[in-house]
Design an enzyme around this catalytic site. Structure first.
Site, PDB file in Angstrom:
ATOM      1  N   CYS A   2      25.631  32.464  43.088  1.00  0.00           N
ATOM      2  CA  CYS A   2      24.718  31.433  42.590  1.00  0.00           C
ATOM      3  C   CYS A   2      25.434  30.409  41.715  1.00  0.00           C
ATOM      4  O   CYS A   2      26.447  30.698  41.087  1.00  0.00           O
ATOM      5  CB  CYS A   2      23.605  32.078  41.787  1.00  0.00           C
ATOM      6  N   ARG A  27      30.543  27.943  46.593  1.00  0.00           N
ATOM      7  CA  ARG A  27      30.301  29.301  46.107  1.00  0.00           C
ATOM      8  C   ARG A  27      29.432  30.105  47.073  1.00  0.00           C
ATOM      9  O   ARG A  27      29.382  31.321  47.001  1.00  0.00           O
ATOM     10  CB  ARG A  27      29.623  29.242  44.731  1.00  0.00           C
ATOM     11  N   TRP A  74      22.041  32.700  45.734  1.00  0.00           N
ATOM     12  CA  TRP A  74      22.539  33.638  46.745  1.00  0.00           C
ATOM     13  C   TRP A  74      21.728  34.904  46.554  1.00  0.00           C
ATOM     14  O   TRP A  74      21.825  35.566  45.536  1.00  0.00           O
ATOM     15  CB  TRP A  74      24.030  33.890  46.521  1.00  0.00           C
ATOM     16  N   ASN A  98      21.753  33.154  36.824  1.00  0.00           N
ATOM     17  CA  ASN A  98      22.741  33.901  37.607  1.00  0.00           C
ATOM     18  C   ASN A  98      22.841  35.307  37.034  1.00  0.00           C
ATOM     19  O   ASN A  98      22.701  35.492  35.816  1.00  0.00           O
ATOM     20  CB  ASN A  98      24.125  33.256  37.523  1.00  0.00           C
ATOM     21  N   GLY A  99      23.143  36.283  37.880  1.00  0.00           N
ATOM     22  CA  GLY A  99      23.297  37.646  37.413  1.00  0.00           C
ATOM     23  C   GLY A  99      22.164  38.530  37.891  1.00  0.00           C
ATOM     24  O   GLY A  99      21.381  38.164  38.779  1.00  0.00           O
ATOM     25  N   GLU A 482      46.651  47.992  55.385  1.00  0.00           N
ATOM     26  CA  GLU A 482      46.148  46.730  54.829  1.00  0.00           C
ATOM     27  C   GLU A 482      47.259  45.957  54.123  1.00  0.00           C
ATOM     28  O   GLU A 482      47.353  44.734  54.240  1.00  0.00           O
ATOM     29  CB  GLU A 482      44.991  47.015  53.866  1.00  0.00           C
ATOM     30  N   LYS A 486      48.477  42.175  55.174  1.00  0.00           N
ATOM     31  CA  LYS A 486      48.522  41.028  54.264  1.00  0.00           C
ATOM     32  C   LYS A 486      49.876  40.340  54.325  1.00  0.00           C
ATOM     33  O   LYS A 486      49.976  39.118  54.340  1.00  0.00           O
ATOM     34  CB  LYS A 486      48.225  41.467  52.829  1.00  0.00           C
ATOM     35  N   GLU A 489      50.167  38.459  57.639  1.00  0.00           N
ATOM     36  CA  GLU A 489      49.264  37.318  57.751  1.00  0.00           C
ATOM     37  C   GLU A 489      49.779  36.076  57.042  1.00  0.00           C
ATOM     38  O   GLU A 489      49.681  34.961  57.578  1.00  0.00           O
ATOM     39  CB  GLU A 489      47.884  37.678  57.168  1.00  0.00           C
ATOM     40  N   HIS A 505      58.534  61.026  62.998  1.00  0.00           N
ATOM     41  CA  HIS A 505      58.268  61.103  64.432  1.00  0.00           C
ATOM     42  C   HIS A 505      58.545  59.765  65.126  1.00  0.00           C
ATOM     43  O   HIS A 505      57.985  59.506  66.191  1.00  0.00           O
ATOM     44  CB  HIS A 505      56.823  61.542  64.679  1.00  0.00           C
ATOM     45  N   LYS A 604      38.994  32.174  59.505  1.00  0.00           N
ATOM     46  CA  LYS A 604      38.308  33.021  58.522  1.00  0.00           C
ATOM     47  C   LYS A 604      37.266  33.903  59.184  1.00  0.00           C
ATOM     48  O   LYS A 604      37.162  35.082  58.879  1.00  0.00           O
ATOM     49  CB  LYS A 604      37.651  32.148  57.443  1.00  0.00           C
TER      50      LYS A 604
END
Length: 609
Positions: A2, A27, A74, A98-99, A482, A486, A489, A505, A604
Site C-alpha cells: 500500500c 509498489r 494492496w 498501511n499495515g 537457489e 542466482k 541468472e 558420485h 519477470k
C-alpha cells in the site's frame, strides 16, 4: 504494498494527491482513493482497480480543497472492491492506513456493542470509528489519535483528517514507513520519498512510535505519549528515479534488504506465537477437510520450485503428509496420478506463470483441491485456486527473485504448521516454538545484511571464476540450487547446485584449484556429514567457501572463507542461509558489469509455456 500520500497548504490538493499516488504505483496495489476537506466537509472518491479509474472518477465527479489524503491499497483484510478501498470514513473523520491491525476483530466487537456499524471488510475501518468516537467526546484530532493508538495492536502508518479541523492532518507510525516533506507554506506526507521529491527535498522520516501534526504553516512531531520530538529535516539529493530504488544502486539490492520487512508483512495477522495458533483469512478450507488429505502436490517453476523443495521437508516433517514436488513445465506431460485427498499447492510470484497455471488446472481437473501461494492479489492462479496464501512481499522489480522466495518459504512454513495443527501432529506448545523461530527471523536476517561488506570482499576474490559448485544436504540442498541459480541468472557464471552427499558420485571429478565450492554447513542434524563433504572438496584442491553457524571454529580451519549465520531453528534456517548467497551473487554481478535488474534473455513473469 500500500501507498499513502497527504497534502495541506494553500494550493488545490487533488492533482498533487493523484500525482503522488502515481509515483507509488511501482509498489503494487488493487484500488485507490482520495479524501479531501472541502467547504461541505469531507469528500471521498475511491475505486477498485488501477489509478486511471480513480482519475476518471474524479474527472466525472470533481472535488476541491487544499487539504487531503490519498491511498493505493494492496488487499490484506477484505477483497479488492470499491467499498474496501481507502480512505475510510466515520462521521467527520477519514483515514488512510498501511499495515495490519491485529486486534481489529476485538475492536469491531467493542465498537459494535456501542451501536457502530461497519461498511467494509477491512481492519482499517476500526481506526476511523475510534477517531470519530474520541473526537465526538470533544477531543482534538491529535488527542483522539493518541487515544486510538493506545487501542491498536499491530503495525500501522496512518493519516487522518477531520471536517472539524480544516487544514490539519494527523499521522502516526509503528513498523511502517512515513515521511514528511517540508515545503514553503505547505506540507507533504507519504509512505515513501518519490511523491515528495517533485515538491521539496526537505524531509523528516518518522521513527517508530512517533506521530505528526501537519498544517500549512509547519509540522510538529511527538511520541505517542505527547512528548515533543525536535529535529531538523534532512536534505535529500536523490533524483525521483533513485528514490524509487530507495537510494540503492539496483532494485535487486533494495529487495534483498527489504526481506526482513517482507517477512514481517507475510507473518502479520497470521499467527499468535504465545498460543501456537496460525490464521489464514483467505484459506476457506475447514480443519475436517485438511484432516482428510492423503498427499500434497507442489507445482512450481524456477525459484518457486526451489521453495517447493524446501516446503516438502517442512510439510512432511511437521504434518506427516507425503509431498511430491513437480516442475510446472513437466507435470502435465507425464499423465500424473491424482488420488482422492490430494492437495495441490501451486507457487508463483506473479500468479500468472503459464506452466504453473497449467499444472494447477491439470491437478484440479483430476480432483485435487488447491491452495496457491503467490504475491499478486486476484492473479489467475489465485482466482482458480480453492484458497490462497498471499506472500505480501510487495512488488518485486528485479527479475532475479529474492524477497518473493523468502516470503514463499515463510508462507510454506506457516502452511505446514497450519496443517500440523489441523491434523494433530504437533501440540500447541510445539507449534508455538516454531512460530517464535519465525518471529525472530527478520532480526536475524538484519544481522546477516550487516555483513554485506565481507560478502562483497569474497565476491572480489572469486569474480574471475568460470564455474561454481554449491553443496548442501537436507533442507539446505534446495538453497544450494537457489544460490547457484542466482549466480547464473545475474553474473552469467556457470554454477551448479548439488546434494553434498552425491558429490562423490560425479561432480567431484570437476574439482580442482580453479573451482570455488560453496558449502552450506550450518549446525544441525546433517552437520557432520556435510563437514566431511567439505573436507573431500578441500583435499581435491577446491577453494572452499563455507556458510556456517556463529561460533563454529572448525569451519575456519578447513575453509578458505566463512560466512557466519546466527543460530537458527531447523525449518527457519533455509530462509536465513539464502540471504548471503543472494548478496554474493549480486556483488559478483556488479563486478562483472552485467544488467542486474534485467538479465539477458529473462523475464519477470513467464506467461508463455
Amino acid at each position: 504494498m500500500c501507498g499513502i500520500v497527504g497534502y495541506t497548504g494553500p494550493k488545490r490538493c487533488v492533482q498533487s494527491l493523484l500525482d503522488g499516488l502515481g509515483k507509488l504505483e511501482y509498489r503494487g496495489y488493487d484500488s485507490a482513493g482520495i479524501a479531501v476537506l472541502d467547504s461541505g466537509g469531507i469528500a471521498i472518491r475511491k475505486s477498485e482497480g488501477k489509478l486511471a479509474r480513480l482519475v476518471e472518477l474524479v474527472g466525472r465527479e470533481p472535488v476541491e480543497g487544499s487539504c487531503g489524503v490519498g491511498h493505493t491499497r494492496w488487499a490484506t483484510h477484505g477483497r479488492p472492491s470499491d467499498v474496501n478501498a481507502h480512505p475510510h470514513q466515520s462521521g467527520a473523520v477519514a483515514v488512510v492506513h498501511n499495515g495490519i491491525i491485529e486486534n481489529h476483530r476485538t475492536l469491531k466487537k467493542r465498537l459494535g456493542e456501542k451501536g457502530r456499524t461497519f461498511c467494509s471488510e477491512t481492519d482499517t475501518e476500526v481506526i476511523a470509528h475510534l477517531l470519530d468516537e474520541y473526537t465526538s467526546e470533544g477531543l482534538s484530532l491529535e488527542e483522539a489519535a493518541r487515544r486510538t493508538m493506545a487501542d491498536l495492536k499491530g503495525s500501522f502508518a496512518f493519516l487522518a483528517i477531520s471536517g472539524k479541523e480544516p487544514g490539519t492532518i494527523v499521522g502516526a507510525r509503528l513498523n511502517c514507513p512515513m515521511v514528511v516533506g517540508v515545503g514553503e507554506g505547505e506540507t507533504f506526507l507519504a509512505s515513501d520519498l518519490p511523491p515528495l521529491l517533485w515538491h521539496t527535498r526537505e524531509a523528516l522520516f518518522l521513527e517508530d512510535g512517533e506521530m505528526v501534526v501537519a498544517r500549512p504553516d509547519g509540522v510538529r512531531l511527538t511520541d505517542f505519549a505527547g512528548k515533543p520530538r525536535v529535529r531538523k529535516p534532512l536534505h535529500i539529493d536523490w533524483s525521483p528515479v533513485m528514490a524509487e530504488k530507495g537510494g540503492y544502486r539496483h532494485f535487486m539490492l533494495k529487495e534483498i534488504h527489504e526481506q526482513p520487512r517482507a517477512i514481517l508483512d507475510t507473518l502479520a495477522g497470521r499467527m499468535l506465537p504465545e498460543s501456537g495458533e496460525v490464521f489464514f483469512e483467505t484459506l476457506p478450507l475447514p480443519d475436517e477437510r485438511l484432516r482428510e488429505l492423503k498427499k500434497v502436490l507442489i507445482v512450481a517453476c524456477g525459484t518457486s520450485w526451489h521453495a517447493g523443495l524446501v516446503g516438502k521437508f517442512m510439510i512432511e516433517g511437521l504434518s506427516r503428509l507425503p509431498v511430491e514436488v513437480d516442475l510446472g513445465s513437466e507435470y502435465r506431460y507425464r499423465n500424473p496420478v491424482v488420488t482422492e485427498g490430494t492437495l495441490c499447492v501451486p507457487i508463483s510470484q506473479s500468479g500468472e506463470t503459464a506452466d504453473t497455471l497449467a499444472g494447477l488446472r491439470e491437478a484440479r481437473a483430476k480432483g485435487a483441491v488447491a491452495i496457491s501461494i503467490c504475491n499478486v492479489v486476484s492473479s489467475t492462479i489465485a482466482r482458480e485456486s480453492d484458497g490462497v496464501i498471499y506472500t505480501h512481499a510487495g512488488p518485486e522489480i528485479g527479475v532475479a527473485s529474492t524477497k518473493a522466495f523468502t516470503t514463499q518459504l515463510t508462507a510454506l512454513y506457516l502452511l505446514a504448521l497450519h496443517l500440523s495443527a489441523a491434523r494433530g501432529t504437533l501440540s500447541g506448545a510445539e507449534i508455538a516454538e516454531h512460530l517464535l523461530d519465525l518471529s525472530d527471523l527478520p532480526r536475524k536476517i538484519e544481522e546477516v545484511l550487516k555483513n554485506e561488506a565481507a560478502i562483497a570482499a569474497i565476491a572480489r576474490k572469486y569474480k574471475d571464476a568460470r564455474d561454481f559448485l554449491y553443496l548442501g544436504r537436507g533442507l539446505s540442498y534446495p538453497i544450494a540450487l537457489e544460490g547457484a541459480l542466482k549466480l547464473k541468472e545475474i553474473s552469467y557464471i556457470h554454477a551448479e547446485g548439488y546434494p553434498a552427499g552425491e558429490m562423490k558420485h560425479g561432480p567431484i571429478a570437476l574439482i580442482d584449484e580453479r573451482m570455488p565450492v560453496l558449502v552450506l554447513c550450518a549446525k544441525g542434524d546433517t552437520y557432520e556429514k556435510t563437514f566431511s563433504n567439505l573436507e573431500e572438496a578441500r583435499t581435491r584442491g577446491g577453494r572452499v567457501i563455507a556458510v556456517g553457524t556463529e561460533g563454529d571454529g572448525q569451519l575456519a580451519e578447513k575453509a578458505e572463507d566463512v560466512l557466519y549465520l546466527p543460530p537458527c531453528g531447523r525449518y527457519a534456517l533455509p530462509i536465513l542461509e539464502v540471504v548471503p548467497l543472494q548478496l554474493l551473487a549480486y556483488h559478483m554481478a556488479v563486478l562483472k558489469g552485467t544488467d542486474i535488474d534485467q538479465p539477458r534473455n529473462l523475464a519477470k513473469s513467464v506467461t508463455v509455456e
